[in-house]
Design a protein around this motif. Structure first.
Motif, PDB file in Angstrom:
ATOM      1  N   GLY A 204       9.640  55.122 104.131  1.00 39.77           N
ATOM      2  CA  GLY A 204      10.633  55.898 104.864  1.00 39.77           C
ATOM      3  C   GLY A 204      11.525  55.018 105.713  1.00 39.77           C
ATOM      4  O   GLY A 204      11.258  53.848 105.905  1.00 39.77           O
ATOM      5  N   ALA A 205      12.544  55.638 106.306  1.00 40.88           N
ATOM      6  CA  ALA A 205      13.492  54.878 107.079  1.00 40.88           C
ATOM      7  C   ALA A 205      12.923  54.441 108.418  1.00 40.88           C
ATOM      8  O   ALA A 205      13.379  53.460 108.992  1.00 40.88           O
ATOM      9  N   GLY A 206      11.988  55.222 108.936  1.00 40.47           N
ATOM     10  CA  GLY A 206      11.447  54.904 110.243  1.00 40.47           C
ATOM     11  C   GLY A 206       9.954  55.168 110.259  1.00 40.47           C
ATOM     12  O   GLY A 206       9.345  55.517 109.248  1.00 40.47           O
ATOM     13  N   VAL A 207       9.370  54.992 111.444  1.00 35.39           N
ATOM     14  CA  VAL A 207       7.960  55.288 111.630  1.00 35.39           C
ATOM     15  C   VAL A 207       7.832  56.775 111.959  1.00 35.39           C
ATOM     16  O   VAL A 207       8.501  57.255 112.879  1.00 35.39           O
TER      17      VAL A 207
ATOM     18  N   ASP B 105       2.747  57.253 109.982  1.00 39.94           N
ATOM     19  CA  ASP B 105       3.225  56.810 108.675  1.00 39.94           C
ATOM     20  C   ASP B 105       4.216  55.669 108.918  1.00 39.94           C
ATOM     21  O   ASP B 105       5.345  55.921 109.364  1.00 39.94           O
ATOM     22  N   PRO B 106       3.817  54.423 108.697  1.00 37.39           N
ATOM     23  CA  PRO B 106       4.698  53.300 109.053  1.00 37.39           C
ATOM     24  C   PRO B 106       5.827  53.126 108.049  1.00 37.39           C
ATOM     25  O   PRO B 106       5.872  53.790 107.007  1.00 37.39           O
ATOM     26  N   ILE B 107       6.721  52.215 108.364  1.00 38.97           N
ATOM     27  CA  ILE B 107       7.786  51.859 107.435  1.00 38.97           C
ATOM     28  C   ILE B 107       7.155  51.207 106.209  1.00 38.97           C
ATOM     29  O   ILE B 107       6.233  50.386 106.334  1.00 38.97           O
ATOM     30  N   SER B 108       7.640  51.578 105.046  1.00 36.35           N
ATOM     31  CA  SER B 108       7.090  51.062 103.806  1.00 36.35           C
ATOM     32  C   SER B 108       7.131  49.537 103.773  1.00 36.35           C
ATOM     33  O   SER B 108       8.164  48.925 104.056  1.00 36.35           O
ATOM     34  N   GLY B 109       5.974  48.933 103.461  1.00 39.82           N
ATOM     35  CA  GLY B 109       5.903  47.481 103.372  1.00 39.82           C
ATOM     36  C   GLY B 109       5.439  46.809 104.656  1.00 39.82           C
ATOM     37  O   GLY B 109       5.121  45.613 104.655  1.00 39.82           O
ATOM     38  N   HIS B 110       5.410  47.553 105.740  1.00 41.23           N
ATOM     39  CA  HIS B 110       4.942  46.965 107.010  1.00 41.23           C
ATOM     40  C   HIS B 110       3.427  46.854 106.991  1.00 41.23           C
ATOM     41  O   HIS B 110       2.715  47.836 106.809  1.00 41.23           O
ATOM     42  N   THR B 111       2.929  45.625 107.231  1.00 40.40           N
ATOM     43  CA  THR B 111       1.483  45.409 107.189  1.00 40.40           C
ATOM     44  C   THR B 111       0.829  45.560 108.560  1.00 40.40           C
ATOM     45  O   THR B 111      -0.359  45.806 108.658  1.00 40.40           O
ATOM     46  N   ALA B 112       1.600  45.347 109.605  1.00 45.08           N
ATOM     47  CA  ALA B 112       1.043  45.435 110.963  1.00 45.08           C
ATOM     48  C   ALA B 112       1.327  46.813 111.548  1.00 45.08           C
ATOM     49  O   ALA B 112       2.442  47.328 111.422  1.00 45.08           O
TER      50      ALA B 112
ATOM     51  N   SER C 201       5.119  49.766 113.903  1.00 40.76           N
ATOM     52  CA  SER C 201       4.796  48.944 112.740  1.00 40.76           C
ATOM     53  C   SER C 201       5.791  47.800 112.602  1.00 40.76           C
ATOM     54  O   SER C 201       6.898  47.835 113.154  1.00 40.76           O
ATOM     55  N   SER C 202       5.357  46.768 111.853  1.00 35.54           N
ATOM     56  CA  SER C 202       6.202  45.603 111.610  1.00 35.54           C
ATOM     57  C   SER C 202       5.757  44.924 110.330  1.00 35.54           C
ATOM     58  O   SER C 202       4.661  45.184 109.823  1.00 35.54           O
ATOM     59  N   TRP C 203       6.598  44.019 109.815  1.00 38.01           N
ATOM     60  CA  TRP C 203       6.276  43.308 108.594  1.00 38.01           C
ATOM     61  C   TRP C 203       4.979  42.520 108.727  1.00 38.01           C
ATOM     62  O   TRP C 203       4.205  42.404 107.771  1.00 38.01           O
TER      63      TRP C 203
END
Lengths: 116, 115
Positions: free
Chosen positions: A1-4, A24-31, A94-96
Motif C-alpha cells: 500500500g501507499a502508507g502504513v 499493515d506496513p508499506i510493502s517491502g518494508h522489513t523493519a 515501518s521502514s526498508w
C-alpha cells in the motif's frame, strides 16, 4: 500500500477483555516498530521487528502484551485482560530496514484504545 | 545506549517569527536523523530525513542541519504560521547491524504560533 495502515482506528473495550491491534506496513518494508503514546506524553517504545523476528521485546509493559509478525508483513499487537492504564494511542511505523533506509520511517495514523 | 534530548520542551512565538528547535543525541554513530511533526491526537508525519553523510536538508520553509560529531541537529522553520503549531520530534536511527540499538526519539518540542 501507499502508507502504513492501522486498524481499527478507534477501539473501546471493557476492562478484562482482550484486544488485537493490526498494522499493515508499506510493502517491502522489513523493519516495523510499535509505540504507545498516552495522553500528553511522549512515545513509549514497545517492540520492533526485523522481518518476522523481534530482537528487542524489552519495551513490552507486561506479559499481557504480545506481538507477532507473519510473512514479513502484517503485525498484530495483542493485549490480554486489558486494564484502564492500557488506554493510549498505539502507533506503528515501518521502514526498508532498521537503519531507516533511503526514506526513513513512515508512521500509521494509530489506534486509539480506550479501556472502560 | 542512545539518548535523544529536545530543548526547549515548549515554545510560543508570534506569527512571522523564525523557529529554532534543537535536538541532541549522545551516540554519534547514527545512520540518519529524521524530524517529524505530530498534531494533537494524530500520528507522526515525516518532515525531513538527513543521512549521516549529509549536513543539511531543506524543504520549503523548513531547514534541518546535522552536526554528527557534536551530536546535534537543528530544525529551522522560517516565517512561522499558526498552522505550524504542533509537536516536533526528532529521531535517530542506528547503523546497520548495530547490536542493541534501535530508533530513538526525543521527547519533542511543543510549538504554538500565535496569530
Amino acid at each position: 500500500g501507499a502508507g502504513v495502515s492501522q486498524s481499527p482506528s478507534n477501539k473501546v473495550t471493557e476492562k478484562g477483555k482482550d484486544v488485537e491491534l493490526r498494522c499493515d506496513p508499506i510493502s517491502g518494508h522489513t523493519a516495523l516498530y510499535w509505540y504507545r503514546q498516552s495522553l500528553g506524553q511522549g512515545l513509549e517504545f514497545l517492540i520492533y521487528f526485523q522481518g518476522n523476528s523481534a530482537p528487542d521485546k524489552s519495551g513490552l509493559p507486561s506479559d499481557r502484551f504480545s506481538a507477532e509478525r507473519t510473512g514479513g508483513s502484517v503485525s498484530t499487537l495483542t493485549i490480554q485482560r486489558t486494564q484502564q492504564e492500557d488506554s493510549a494511542v498505539y502507533l506503528c511505523a515501518s521502514s526498508w530496514n532498521l537503519s531507516g533506509g533511503p526514506s526513513g520511517y513512515t508512521f500509521g495514523s494509530g489506534t486509539r484504545l480506550t479501556v472502560v | 545506549k542512545q539518548e535523544v534530548t529536545q530543548i526547549p520542551a515548549a515554545l510560543s512565538v508570534p506569527e512571522g517569527e523564525n523557529l529554532v528547535l534543537n535536538c541532541s543525541f549522545t551516540d554519534s554513530a547514527i545512520y540518519n536523523l529524521q524530524w517529524f511533526r505530530q498534531d494533537p491526537g494524530k500520528g507522526l508525519t515525516s518532515l525531513l530525513l538527513i543521512q549521516s553523510s549529509q549536513r543539511e536538508q531543506t524543504s520549503g520553509r523548513l531547514n534541518a542541519s546535522l552536526d554528527k560529531s557534536s551530536g546535534r541537529s537543528t530544525l529551522y522553520i522560517a516565517a512561522s504560521q499558526p498552522g505550524d503549531s504542533a509537536t516536533y520530534l526528532c529521531a535517530v536511527s542506528p547503523r546497520p547491524k548495530a547490536a542493541g540499538n534501535k530508533l530513538t526519539f526525543g521527547g519533542g518540542t511543543r510549538v504554538l504560533v500565535k496569530p
